[in-house]
Design a protein around this motif. Sequence first.
Motif, PDB file in Angstrom:
ATOM      1  N   GLU A 124       0.830  -1.215   0.000  1.00 37.96           N
ATOM      2  CA  GLU A 124       0.000   0.000   0.000  1.00 37.96           C
ATOM      3  C   GLU A 124       0.860   1.259   0.000  1.00 37.96           C
ATOM      4  OE1 GLU A 124      -2.361  -0.520   3.456  1.00 37.96           O
ATOM      5  OE2 GLU A 124      -3.680  -2.045   2.558  1.00 37.96           O
ATOM      6  N   ASN A 125       1.971   1.220   0.707  1.00 39.72           N
ATOM      7  CA  ASN A 125       2.871   2.378   0.771  1.00 39.72           C
ATOM      8  C   ASN A 125       3.729   2.526  -0.481  1.00 39.72           C
ATOM      9  OD1 ASN A 125       1.996   3.051   3.336  1.00 39.72           O
ATOM     10  ND2 ASN A 125       3.673   1.994   4.390  1.00 39.72           N
ATOM     11  N   GLY A 126       3.671   1.523  -1.358  1.00 41.09           N
ATOM     12  CA  GLY A 126       4.501   1.565  -2.560  1.00 41.09           C
ATOM     13  C   GLY A 126       5.976   1.430  -2.246  1.00 41.09           C
ATOM     14  N   CYS A 127       6.294   0.729  -1.151  1.00 37.35           N
ATOM     15  CA  CYS A 127       7.697   0.547  -0.751  1.00 37.35           C
ATOM     16  C   CYS A 127       8.436  -0.310  -1.782  1.00 37.35           C
ATOM     17  CB  CYS A 127       7.764  -0.110   0.617  1.00 37.35           C
ATOM     18  SG  CYS A 127       6.999   0.839   1.940  1.00 37.35           S
ATOM     19  N   LYS A 128       9.717  -0.104  -1.887  1.00 35.18           N
ATOM     20  CA  LYS A 128      10.497  -0.769  -2.928  1.00 35.18           C
ATOM     21  C   LYS A 128      10.748  -2.244  -2.614  1.00 35.18           C
ATOM     22  CE  LYS A 128      12.620   3.444  -4.604  1.00 35.18           C
ATOM     23  NZ  LYS A 128      13.862   4.224  -4.809  1.00 35.18           N
ATOM     24  N   ILE A 129      10.708  -3.024  -3.678  1.00 35.52           N
ATOM     25  CA  ILE A 129      10.983  -4.460  -3.612  1.00 35.52           C
ATOM     26  C   ILE A 129      12.083  -4.784  -4.610  1.00 35.52           C
ATOM     27  CG2 ILE A 129      10.070  -6.757  -4.135  1.00 35.52           C
ATOM     28  CD1 ILE A 129       7.358  -5.805  -3.110  1.00 35.52           C
ATOM     29  N   ILE A 130      13.092  -5.528  -4.165  1.00 31.02           N
ATOM     30  CA  ILE A 130      14.139  -6.011  -5.060  1.00 31.02           C
ATOM     31  C   ILE A 130      13.941  -7.513  -5.224  1.00 31.02           C
ATOM     32  CG2 ILE A 130      16.605  -6.274  -5.450  1.00 31.02           C
ATOM     33  CD1 ILE A 130      15.397  -3.703  -2.951  1.00 31.02           C
ATOM     34  N   HIS A 131      13.767  -7.924  -6.439  1.00 35.98           N
ATOM     35  CA  HIS A 131      13.452  -9.322  -6.768  1.00 35.98           C
ATOM     36  C   HIS A 131      14.609  -9.910  -7.566  1.00 35.98           C
ATOM     37  CE1 HIS A 131      11.418 -11.979  -9.997  1.00 35.98           C
ATOM     38  NE2 HIS A 131      11.615 -12.735  -8.936  1.00 35.98           N
ATOM     39  N   MET A 132      15.158 -11.021  -7.092  1.00 41.96           N
ATOM     40  CA  MET A 132      16.224 -11.724  -7.807  1.00 41.96           C
ATOM     41  C   MET A 132      15.670 -13.019  -8.369  1.00 41.96           C
ATOM     42  SD  MET A 132      19.726 -11.727  -8.346  1.00 41.96           S
ATOM     43  CE  MET A 132      21.013 -11.634  -7.088  1.00 41.96           C
ATOM     44  N   ILE A 133      15.917 -13.268  -9.635  1.00 41.13           N
ATOM     45  CA  ILE A 133      15.475 -14.505 -10.282  1.00 41.13           C
ATOM     46  C   ILE A 133      16.701 -15.234 -10.830  1.00 41.13           C
ATOM     47  CG2 ILE A 133      15.053 -13.367 -12.513  1.00 41.13           C
ATOM     48  CD1 ILE A 133      12.661 -15.280 -12.887  1.00 41.13           C
ATOM     49  N   ARG A 134      16.649 -16.567 -10.792  1.00 36.39           N
ATOM     50  CA  ARG A 134      17.790 -17.392 -11.203  1.00 36.39           C
ATOM     51  C   ARG A 134      17.302 -18.549 -12.061  1.00 36.39           C
ATOM     52  NH1 ARG A 134      21.676 -20.759  -6.923  1.00 36.39           N
ATOM     53  NH2 ARG A 134      23.404 -21.199  -8.371  1.00 36.39           N
ATOM     54  N   ASN A 135      18.144 -18.995 -12.956  1.00 37.98           N
ATOM     55  CA  ASN A 135      17.879 -20.179 -13.763  1.00 37.98           C
ATOM     56  C   ASN A 135      17.336 -21.297 -12.862  1.00 37.98           C
ATOM     57  OD1 ASN A 135      18.134 -22.679 -15.046  1.00 37.98           O
ATOM     58  ND2 ASN A 135      20.251 -22.356 -15.678  1.00 37.98           N
ATOM     59  N   PRO A 136      16.097 -21.754 -13.098  1.00 35.61           N
ATOM     60  CA  PRO A 136      15.491 -22.734 -12.192  1.00 35.61           C
ATOM     61  C   PRO A 136      16.195 -24.083 -12.145  1.00 35.61           C
ATOM     62  CG  PRO A 136      14.145 -22.454 -14.152  1.00 35.61           C
ATOM     63  CD  PRO A 136      15.181 -21.381 -14.191  1.00 35.61           C
ATOM     64  N   LYS A 137      16.950 -24.414 -13.167  1.00 33.12           N
ATOM     65  CA  LYS A 137      17.699 -25.674 -13.108  1.00 33.12           C
ATOM     66  C   LYS A 137      18.778 -25.601 -12.027  1.00 33.12           C
ATOM     67  CE  LYS A 137      17.025 -26.812 -18.017  1.00 33.12           C
ATOM     68  NZ  LYS A 137      17.695 -27.098 -19.310  1.00 33.12           N
ATOM     69  N   ASP A 138      19.477 -24.476 -11.958  1.00 38.23           N
ATOM     70  CA  ASP A 138      20.475 -24.300 -10.912  1.00 38.23           C
ATOM     71  C   ASP A 138      19.817 -24.159  -9.544  1.00 38.23           C
ATOM     72  OD1 ASP A 138      22.788 -24.525 -12.423  1.00 38.23           O
ATOM     73  OD2 ASP A 138      22.889 -22.395 -12.890  1.00 38.23           O
ATOM     74  N   VAL A 139      18.644 -23.526  -9.491  1.00 41.18           N
ATOM     75  CA  VAL A 139      17.894 -23.431  -8.238  1.00 41.18           C
ATOM     76  C   VAL A 139      17.566 -24.821  -7.724  1.00 41.18           C
ATOM     77  CG1 VAL A 139      15.727 -22.685  -7.167  1.00 41.18           C
ATOM     78  CG2 VAL A 139      16.910 -21.164  -8.751  1.00 41.18           C
ATOM     79  N   CYS A 140      17.114 -25.673  -8.623  1.00 38.99           N
ATOM     80  CA  CYS A 140      16.734 -27.037  -8.273  1.00 38.99           C
ATOM     81  C   CYS A 140      17.916 -27.797  -7.671  1.00 38.99           C
ATOM     82  CB  CYS A 140      16.208 -27.749  -9.519  1.00 38.99           C
ATOM     83  SG  CYS A 140      15.680 -29.459  -9.253  1.00 38.99           S
ATOM     84  N   VAL A 141      19.075 -27.715  -8.301  1.00 41.36           N
ATOM     85  CA  VAL A 141      20.266 -28.407  -7.809  1.00 41.36           C
ATOM     86  C   VAL A 141      20.694 -27.861  -6.449  1.00 41.36           C
ATOM     87  CG1 VAL A 141      22.725 -28.773  -8.216  1.00 41.36           C
ATOM     88  CG2 VAL A 141      21.097 -29.085 -10.084  1.00 41.36           C
ATOM     89  N   SER A 142      20.675 -26.544  -6.310  1.00 43.74           N
ATOM     90  CA  SER A 142      21.072 -25.926  -5.051  1.00 43.74           C
ATOM     91  C   SER A 142      20.132 -26.319  -3.913  1.00 43.74           C
ATOM     92  CB  SER A 142      21.112 -24.403  -5.208  1.00 43.74           C
ATOM     93  OG  SER A 142      21.691 -23.792  -4.083  1.00 43.74           O
ATOM     94  N   LEU A 143      18.848 -26.386  -4.203  1.00 45.08           N
ATOM     95  CA  LEU A 143      17.881 -26.815  -3.203  1.00 45.08           C
ATOM     96  C   LEU A 143      18.104 -28.269  -2.793  1.00 45.08           C
ATOM     97  CD1 LEU A 143      14.479 -25.240  -4.316  1.00 45.08           C
ATOM     98  CD2 LEU A 143      15.591 -24.973  -2.091  1.00 45.08           C
ATOM     99  N   TYR A 144      18.473 -29.086  -3.747  1.00 40.70           N
ATOM    100  CA  TYR A 144      18.750 -30.500  -3.447  1.00 40.70           C
ATOM    101  C   TYR A 144      19.818 -30.620  -2.359  1.00 40.70           C
ATOM    102  CZ  TYR A 144      21.237 -34.946  -4.099  1.00 40.70           C
ATOM    103  OH  TYR A 144      21.889 -36.136  -3.893  1.00 40.70           O
TER     104      TYR A 144
END
Length: 297
Positions: A124-144
């Motif tokens: 509601e305040n319009g506060c800033k958000i920083i969003h990082m996105i990563r190749n999901p294949k590498d995300v999957c391996v890292s989560l493993y």
Amino acid sequence: MDMEKFGELMKAKEPGPWPEFEGIRYPPAPPFREKGVEKALQDILHFQSRESDLLICTYPKSGTHWIFEIINMLLRNKTELDTQCKVSTMIEFISDFTVLDKLESPRLLNSHCLFNYLPKKHIENGCKIIHMIRNPKDVCVSLYYQFKKHPFVDFKGSWDDFFEIWMSDKGFYGSWYNYEKEMEKAEKLYPGMILTCYYEKMKKDSTTEIKRLADFLGIQCTESTLKDIAYATSFQNMQQHNMHKLDSSKELDGKGFIYRKGEIGDWKNHFTVAQNERFEEQYTERFKDSTYKLTFE
């Protein structure tokens, strides 16, 4: 919460059922265990954000610790690693939000929760958000690897077993696709509020991407400072000099699992040809309408 106390808390908890709400599994963090997922999420929704708050939003294993440290340096106008840890301001890991009251503005908060569960007042305040996105294949391996070592998870399966967990959206925080599509939708609904950073671009040209972050935050930064921040927050430097502070999991076995490799393309060392084909088919179908331009290397 300092890392010593967090480490003690981690050791004190035994593996248990994964908290779940509306079909989404969550990590067994204290608030989810103590309050139940629904109550913990409601508390997050009603969190009293300040107008100056900054919020880092990422799906797990997408570079949260890394970008937290970069932004922290920009805010402090310093190029050395700080004593504050990302976990200490991760809103779904905090049972009592009054611990955040003593923090000076701007507060740098972070979360893996879906956009729909972020603090209403922040939006509601319009506060800033920083969003990082990563190749999901590498995300999957890292989560493993995180699942293999996390004391709350008690996962004893193989890579093949975890791959099936990913493909069926049964990891923590639910589907990667749903998370990223919600963030993309929010970018369109709230123009100028969210900055999306790509993990791979940050790795390849850190100085340029850090400059983009500084501009978004309205912070003046010299070229020399940008380069110094890029060096100070390189994976090798943080792993060598600051792992204990940043990687709370190091309290468990002296090694930790938060900072493992930080590489681009590690998925190639794990995916079989058949798994890659299945992944590509799912990705193409479920992410076909996205405007995010991801790099698969």
